[in-house]
Design a protein around this motif. Structure first.
Motif, PDB file in Angstrom:
ATOM      1  N   CYS A  73       0.840  -1.202   0.000  1.00  0.00           N
ATOM      2  CA  CYS A  73       0.000   0.000   0.000  1.00  0.00           C
ATOM      3  C   CYS A  73       0.869   1.243   0.000  1.00  0.00           C
ATOM      4  O   CYS A  73       1.883   1.298   0.695  1.00  0.00           O
ATOM      5  CB  CYS A  73      -0.918  -0.007   1.226  1.00  0.00           C
ATOM      6  N   TYR A  75      -0.109   4.001   1.131  1.00  0.00           N
ATOM      7  CA  TYR A  75      -0.481   4.811   2.294  1.00  0.00           C
ATOM      8  C   TYR A  75       0.062   4.188   3.578  1.00  0.00           C
ATOM      9  O   TYR A  75       0.526   3.042   3.583  1.00  0.00           O
ATOM     10  CB  TYR A  75      -2.007   4.949   2.376  1.00  0.00           C
ATOM     11  N   SER A  76      -0.036   4.949   4.647  1.00  0.00           N
ATOM     12  CA  SER A  76       0.518   4.442   5.907  1.00  0.00           C
ATOM     13  C   SER A  76      -0.411   4.774   7.079  1.00  0.00           C
ATOM     14  O   SER A  76      -0.040   5.503   7.989  1.00  0.00           O
ATOM     15  CB  SER A  76       1.910   5.025   6.142  1.00  0.00           C
ATOM     16  N   CYS A  77      -1.624   4.224   7.015  1.00  0.00           N
ATOM     17  CA  CYS A  77      -2.589   4.458   8.102  1.00  0.00           C
ATOM     18  C   CYS A  77      -2.032   3.821   9.379  1.00  0.00           C
ATOM     19  O   CYS A  77      -1.640   2.650   9.359  1.00  0.00           O
ATOM     20  CB  CYS A  77      -3.927   3.837   7.752  1.00  0.00           C
ATOM     21  N   PHE A  79      -3.367   2.758  12.032  1.00  0.00           N
ATOM     22  CA  PHE A  79      -4.125   1.658  12.674  1.00  0.00           C
ATOM     23  C   PHE A  79      -4.024   0.361  11.878  1.00  0.00           C
ATOM     24  O   PHE A  79      -4.553  -0.659  12.280  1.00  0.00           O
ATOM     25  CB  PHE A  79      -5.617   2.042  12.796  1.00  0.00           C
ATOM     26  N   CYS A  80      -3.354   0.381  10.748  1.00  0.00           N
ATOM     27  CA  CYS A  80      -3.426  -0.764   9.837  1.00  0.00           C
ATOM     28  C   CYS A  80      -2.323  -1.775  10.142  1.00  0.00           C
ATOM     29  O   CYS A  80      -1.144  -1.445  10.100  1.00  0.00           O
ATOM     30  CB  CYS A  80      -3.332  -0.264   8.403  1.00  0.00           C
ATOM     31  N   TYR A  82      -2.195  -4.638   8.462  1.00  0.00           N
ATOM     32  CA  TYR A  82      -2.314  -5.537   7.332  1.00  0.00           C
ATOM     33  C   TYR A  82      -1.357  -5.172   6.200  1.00  0.00           C
ATOM     34  O   TYR A  82      -0.708  -6.021   5.609  1.00  0.00           O
ATOM     35  CB  TYR A  82      -3.778  -5.421   6.922  1.00  0.00           C
ATOM     36  N   SER A  83      -1.235  -3.870   5.972  1.00  0.00           N
ATOM     37  CA  SER A  83      -0.488  -3.464   4.787  1.00  0.00           C
ATOM     38  C   SER A  83       1.010  -3.434   5.041  1.00  0.00           C
ATOM     39  O   SER A  83       1.469  -3.310   6.179  1.00  0.00           O
ATOM     40  CB  SER A  83      -0.949  -2.076   4.355  1.00  0.00           C
ATOM     41  N   GLY A 119      -8.339  -4.331  -0.820  1.00  0.00           N
ATOM     42  CA  GLY A 119      -6.927  -4.549  -0.508  1.00  0.00           C
ATOM     43  C   GLY A 119      -6.175  -3.250  -0.335  1.00  0.00           C
ATOM     44  O   GLY A 119      -6.770  -2.180  -0.188  1.00  0.00           O
ATOM     45  N   GLY A 120      -4.849  -3.351  -0.367  1.00  0.00           N
ATOM     46  CA  GLY A 120      -3.997  -2.173  -0.276  1.00  0.00           C
ATOM     47  C   GLY A 120      -4.038  -1.397  -1.597  1.00  0.00           C
ATOM     48  O   GLY A 120      -4.618  -1.852  -2.588  1.00  0.00           O
ATOM     49  N   VAL A 152     -11.057   4.681  -0.952  1.00  0.00           N
ATOM     50  CA  VAL A 152      -9.622   5.003  -0.934  1.00  0.00           C
ATOM     51  C   VAL A 152      -8.939   4.416  -2.174  1.00  0.00           C
ATOM     52  O   VAL A 152      -8.173   5.091  -2.872  1.00  0.00           O
ATOM     53  CB  VAL A 152      -8.972   4.432   0.355  1.00  0.00           C
ATOM     54  N   LYS A 200      -4.463   9.631   2.951  1.00  0.00           N
ATOM     55  CA  LYS A 200      -5.420   9.114   1.958  1.00  0.00           C
ATOM     56  C   LYS A 200      -6.624  10.047   1.795  1.00  0.00           C
ATOM     57  O   LYS A 200      -6.712  11.073   2.463  1.00  0.00           O
ATOM     58  CB  LYS A 200      -5.846   7.693   2.313  1.00  0.00           C
TER      59      LYS A 200
END
Ligand code: V47
Ligand code: SF4
Length: 384
Positions: A73, A75-77, A79-80, A82-83, A119-120, A152, A200
């Motif tokens: 991904c 982006y760099s959230c 809370f994530c 997963y990515s 997904g990402g 997103v 994002k």
């Protein structure tokens, strides 16, 4: 004594209860008051009343599977869990069109009705790549409903392809996209959003994509990531913007509150909310979002027993069989490490809560009604 006549000591809460029983909308201030002062028993009783007015005992589920094309991904959230940042994509997975079609083909003889693609945000998986995926899925299995791509992912794809939101959505719709999932909404309030997912699409952009989808005749869902650094007022602000858009378009099907899970992400120091707070969230969402037909508890995130409990707090949908095809929540620490339920397990889970299981399609067309639970079924139904 009927529930409507239960005395309430607090006159403000009594006023809110009166409004609910008279079918009136509650205000933002009243929503906030419920978050601040409403006990679980109080908001639960009101939410259950609304739920039963709208749906009786019916609890929906569907037979679905997910395709997660990549967890790389841009982006760099925070809370994530997963990515993997696109810069470290050697640690991530990326599926080719053929690998994704292999997943679809795995269900050739299964009565699934929906594929959920999410997904990402991968720069090389562009609009054309996904349009091709949609066409291939539809050519192979025309009856499978494709619910795909968060706002997103769409925002990034459309900007890269130099298309407007309307042009991009029309293009994907033409290729086979039928509805949008609710992801990426998180919390709209800019002061919170910039702390948890600054880079994002913002709240206005998310709402614009869903509004445009509605205008093109596509139904969509909405989520809210709760239980991290937001305050109650941010939850109300988020739901107010959804309620206002729904008044305009009527295009939302389901609201899905998503409880923040804190394993292996940049926000692991933020404690998770209690079960009581989670159930209050579902209940207040049911009370406040009077124009949303459905409230969903997403069991892979909440765990199956808590999802079952939520059926007494305003929830009337628990998503689907999933078949262990999503990693977003297991990687964030959810109890369900390999989320999968058979239809029988879902039916039992719902019957055990004394509700009536109904298998639905994505757009809530009824596929099979399993009927009211008998006393025997309720007693013997077991959760594996
Ligand atoms: O937007 C990511 C959430 C969402 C975490 O529309 C997390 O039917 C909690 O939107 N803790 C994507 N939540 C999934 C989604 C969804 C899921 C099921 C059904 C539907 C539907 C939509 O997952 C993201 C984000 O809000 N998420 N990380 C986490 N650590
Ligand atoms: Fe990327 Fe979505 Fe994770 Fe944000 S939540 S980092 S957009 S995969």
């Amino acid at each position: 004594m009927s529930i409507q006549t239960l005395p309430v000591a607090d006159s403000q809460l009594q006023k809110i209860a009166d409004k609910v029983y008279n079918g009136q909308r509650i205000s933002d201030e009243e929503g906030l008051y419920l978050f601040e002062h409403g006990s679980l028993a109080f908001v639960g009783a009101l939410a259950n009343y609304i739920r039963e007015q709208k749906h009786g005992n019916i609890t929906y589920f569907n037979r679905n599977f997910h395709i997660e094309p990549t967890n790389a991904c841009v982006y760099s959230c925070h809370f994530c869990s997963y990515s993997r940042l696109y810069a470290h994509r050697d640690e991530a997975w990326e599926l080719s069109l053929e690998q994704m079609m292999d997943i679809v083909r795995k269900y050739d003889n299964e009565p699934v009705t929906e594929v959920h693609i999410v997904g990402g945000v991968h720069p090389k998986m562009n609009l054309e790549f996904f349009a091709e995926l949609l066409r291939k899925i539809k050519a192979h299995r025309p009856d499978l409903h494709i619910k795909g791509f968060t706002a997103v992912e769409l925002d990034y794809m459309f900007r890269k392809a130099k298309k407007t939101v309307r042009e991009g959505l029309e293009y994907l719709k033409e290729a086979g996209l039928e509805s949008l999932p609710g992801g990426g909404a998180e919390i709209f309030a800019p002061e919170i959003r910039k702390q948890i997912c600054a880079d994002k699409v913002d709240g206005q952009g998310w709402l614009h994509i869903h509004q445009t989808a509605h205008e093109l005749g596509m139904q969509t869902n909405a989520t809210m990531l709760f239980g991290h650094i937001e305050k109650f007022e941010h939850r109300i602000d988020h739901m107010r913007q959804l309620r206002e858009l729904q008044d305009k378009t009527g295009g939302f099907n389901t609201f899905i509150p998503l409880k923040f899970r804190n394993k292996d992400n940049d926000m692991s120091h933020v404690p998770e909310t209690s079960l009581i707070e989670d159930m209050r969230m579902y209940a207040i969402a049911r009370i406040y979002l009077d124009n949303f037909p459905h409230i969903k508890a997403y069991w892979p995130m909440l765990g199956r027993q808590n999802a079952q409990l939520s059926l007494s707090f305003g929830v009337n949908d628990i998503d689907g069989t999933i078949d262990d095809t999503t990693k977003i929540y297991s990687m964030a620490g959810a109890e369900e490490q390999n989320p999968s339920m058979t239809t029988e397990e879902l039916v039992n889970l719902i019957k055990q809560a004394k509700r009536r299981p109904v298998e639905r399609g994505t757009l809530y067309n009824i596929i099979k009604d399993y009927g009211e639970a008998s006393a025997v079924e309720v007693n013997i139904a077991s959760l594996n």
